[in-house]
Scaffold this motif. Sequence first.
Motif, PDB file in Angstrom:
ATOM      1  N   ARG A  14       0.849  -1.195   0.000  1.00 54.60           N
ATOM      2  CA  ARG A  14       0.000   0.000   0.000  1.00 54.60           C
ATOM      3  C   ARG A  14       0.880   1.240   0.000  1.00 54.60           C
ATOM      4  N   ARG A  15       0.490   2.244  -0.749  1.00 51.52           N
ATOM      5  CA  ARG A  15       1.251   3.484  -0.796  1.00 51.52           C
ATOM      6  C   ARG A  15       1.137   4.279   0.496  1.00 51.52           C
ATOM      7  N   ASN A  16       0.001   4.202   1.128  1.00 49.65           N
ATOM      8  CA  ASN A  16      -0.204   4.998   2.335  1.00 49.65           C
ATOM      9  C   ASN A  16      -0.020   4.176   3.608  1.00 49.65           C
ATOM     10  N   ALA A  17       0.647   3.038   3.482  1.00 51.44           N
ATOM     11  CA  ALA A  17       0.870   2.207   4.671  1.00 51.44           C
ATOM     12  C   ALA A  17       1.798   2.934   5.624  1.00 51.44           C
ATOM     13  N   SER A  18       1.480   2.900   6.901  1.00 50.09           N
ATOM     14  CA  SER A  18       2.321   3.586   7.876  1.00 50.09           C
ATOM     15  C   SER A  18       3.425   2.644   8.349  1.00 50.09           C
ATOM     16  N   VAL A  19       4.581   3.237   8.623  1.00 51.51           N
ATOM     17  CA  VAL A  19       5.725   2.471   9.107  1.00 51.51           C
ATOM     18  C   VAL A  19       5.671   2.489  10.626  1.00 51.51           C
ATOM     19  N   ALA A  20       5.948   1.364  11.221  1.00 54.18           N
ATOM     20  CA  ALA A  20       5.882   1.269  12.676  1.00 54.18           C
ATOM     21  C   ALA A  20       6.930   2.167  13.326  1.00 54.18           C
ATOM     22  N   MET A  21       6.574   2.744  14.456  1.00 56.36           N
ATOM     23  CA  MET A  21       7.493   3.565  15.225  1.00 56.36           C
ATOM     24  C   MET A  21       8.311   2.666  16.146  1.00 56.36           C
ATOM     25  N   VAL A  22       9.540   3.064  16.394  1.00 54.15           N
ATOM     26  CA  VAL A  22      10.383   2.365  17.355  1.00 54.15           C
ATOM     27  C   VAL A  22      10.228   3.093  18.683  1.00 54.15           C
ATOM     28  N   ASN A  23       9.799   2.367  19.697  1.00 46.64           N
ATOM     29  CA  ASN A  23       9.650   2.964  21.027  1.00 46.64           C
ATOM     30  C   ASN A  23      10.984   2.929  21.754  1.00 46.64           C
ATOM     31  N   LEU A  24      11.439   4.107  22.163  1.00 46.05           N
ATOM     32  CA  LEU A  24      12.672   4.214  22.940  1.00 46.05           C
ATOM     33  C   LEU A  24      12.302   4.226  24.416  1.00 46.05           C
ATOM     34  N   PRO A  25      13.062   3.578  25.266  1.00 45.00           N
ATOM     35  CA  PRO A  25      12.711   3.546  26.690  1.00 45.00           C
ATOM     36  C   PRO A  25      12.823   4.936  27.316  1.00 45.00           C
ATOM     37  N   GLN A 148      23.559  19.509  11.907  1.00 40.48           N
ATOM     38  CA  GLN A 148      23.243  18.463  10.934  1.00 40.48           C
ATOM     39  C   GLN A 148      23.419  17.063  11.528  1.00 40.48           C
ATOM     40  N   LEU A 149      24.497  16.855  12.262  1.00 41.52           N
ATOM     41  CA  LEU A 149      24.702  15.546  12.884  1.00 41.52           C
ATOM     42  C   LEU A 149      23.655  15.280  13.960  1.00 41.52           C
ATOM     43  N   GLY A 150      23.269  16.335  14.699  1.00 37.40           N
ATOM     44  CA  GLY A 150      22.228  16.185  15.717  1.00 37.40           C
ATOM     45  C   GLY A 150      20.907  15.732  15.104  1.00 37.40           C
ATOM     46  N   ASP A 151      20.604  16.242  13.915  1.00 37.77           N
ATOM     47  CA  ASP A 151      19.391  15.803  13.218  1.00 37.77           C
ATOM     48  C   ASP A 151      19.479  14.333  12.825  1.00 37.77           C
ATOM     49  N   ARG A 152      20.636  13.912  12.358  1.00 37.25           N
ATOM     50  CA  ARG A 152      20.799  12.511  11.956  1.00 37.25           C
ATOM     51  C   ARG A 152      20.738  11.560  13.147  1.00 37.25           C
ATOM     52  N   LEU A 153      21.106  12.066  14.320  1.00 37.03           N
ATOM     53  CA  LEU A 153      21.131  11.220  15.521  1.00 37.03           C
ATOM     54  C   LEU A 153      19.816  11.244  16.288  1.00 37.03           C
ATOM     55  N   GLY A 154      18.852  12.030  15.817  1.00 37.48           N
ATOM     56  CA  GLY A 154      17.550  12.059  16.485  1.00 37.48           C
ATOM     57  C   GLY A 154      17.524  12.907  17.737  1.00 37.48           C
ATOM     58  N   LEU A 155      18.268  14.007  17.753  1.00 37.96           N
ATOM     59  CA  LEU A 155      18.346  14.837  18.952  1.00 37.96           C
ATOM     60  C   LEU A 155      17.324  15.963  18.992  1.00 37.96           C
ATOM     61  N   THR A 156      16.469  16.054  17.969  1.00 31.64           N
ATOM     62  CA  THR A 156      15.391  17.042  17.977  1.00 31.64           C
ATOM     63  C   THR A 156      14.069  16.311  17.759  1.00 31.64           C
ATOM     64  N   PRO A 157      12.956  16.916  18.151  1.00 37.40           N
ATOM     65  CA  PRO A 157      11.662  16.252  17.937  1.00 37.40           C
ATOM     66  C   PRO A 157      11.394  15.898  16.470  1.00 37.40           C
ATOM     67  N   LEU A 158      11.734  16.792  15.553  1.00 36.87           N
ATOM     68  CA  LEU A 158      11.517  16.511  14.129  1.00 36.87           C
ATOM     69  C   LEU A 158      12.412  15.368  13.664  1.00 36.87           C
ATOM     70  N   ALA A 159      13.644  15.343  14.144  1.00 34.67           N
ATOM     71  CA  ALA A 159      14.558  14.263  13.769  1.00 34.67           C
ATOM     72  C   ALA A 159      14.062  12.918  14.302  1.00 34.67           C
ATOM     73  N   LEU A 161      10.975  12.091  14.656  1.00 28.70           N
ATOM     74  CA  LEU A 161       9.875  11.726  13.772  1.00 28.70           C
ATOM     75  C   LEU A 161      10.393  11.155  12.451  1.00 28.70           C
ATOM     76  N   ARG A 162      11.419  11.783  11.885  1.00 32.10           N
ATOM     77  CA  ARG A 162      11.990  11.300  10.622  1.00 32.10           C
ATOM     78  C   ARG A 162      12.579   9.892  10.772  1.00 32.10           C
ATOM     79  N   LEU A 163      13.191   9.645  11.926  1.00 27.90           N
ATOM     80  CA  LEU A 163      13.785   8.326  12.171  1.00 27.90           C
ATOM     81  C   LEU A 163      12.744   7.289  12.589  1.00 27.90           C
ATOM     82  N   ARG A 164      11.508   7.753  12.800  1.00 23.14           N
ATOM     83  CA  ARG A 164      10.408   6.887  13.255  1.00 23.14           C
ATOM     84  C   ARG A 164      10.689   6.349  14.654  1.00 23.14           C
ATOM     85  N   TRP A 165      11.278   7.223  15.499  1.00 20.44           N
ATOM     86  CA  TRP A 165      11.541   6.889  16.889  1.00 20.44           C
ATOM     87  C   TRP A 165      10.624   7.730  17.751  1.00 20.44           C
TER      88      TRP A 165
END
Length: 199
Positions: A14-25, A148-159, A161-165
């Motif tokens: 499906r094109r609109n299938a959602s990807v599962a989020m990874v729950n971080l402790p 830029q590295l902080g975004d790749r490492l998921g250190l912001t709320p938007l990052a 979301l992009r990483l699906r964490w």
Amino acid sequence: MAGMGPAPKPNARRRNASVAMVNLPAAGREGTPPRWPLLPDIALQTRRDTAQRTSDDLELKLAEPTLTGRRRTAAQRKADTAREAAAILTAQLAAQERVEAELWEQLWVLPQAVEWERAGWVREVAQYVRWKARAEQGDLDAAKEARQLGDRLGLTPLALLRLRWRVATDEDERAVRPRRRPASGRRPDDPRAALHVVE
């Protein structure tokens, strides 16, 4: 049935299938941080050593009895400038090492650190720490790299979301834990669980 359309293909995505989020402790990563993987800042150390050698050479030149007048004043100014540069670079290097050590400890207890460790991103986190330490000393280019590295490492709320964490909430953790049954053997949400036999 009319109006329902053709049956879906068995292997179609499906094109609109959602990807599962990874729950971080929510409690973050436990344990000691990994060993620091990067070499010391060789460029900054070399600049400091060069400034120190220049300062020492100029101090020796000032000790010569033949150096007088304007030449002595000019040499004294150069020696003072070189001594100041060496002192600034020494202070910068010490501050950078201190900030790197503190930030390294702080980052490895975050919830994101669980995924970094799983993915083996130790060097990437170290590079972020190096750029961030330089940025805190006023280096604008280092601040851009750290962002830029902080975004790749998921250190912001938007990052995140992009990483699906996402950081698990207490409600998520309760849903994962198995429910304990009361001694009566009934489920806790069963309205009959509160009933008891009266003699």
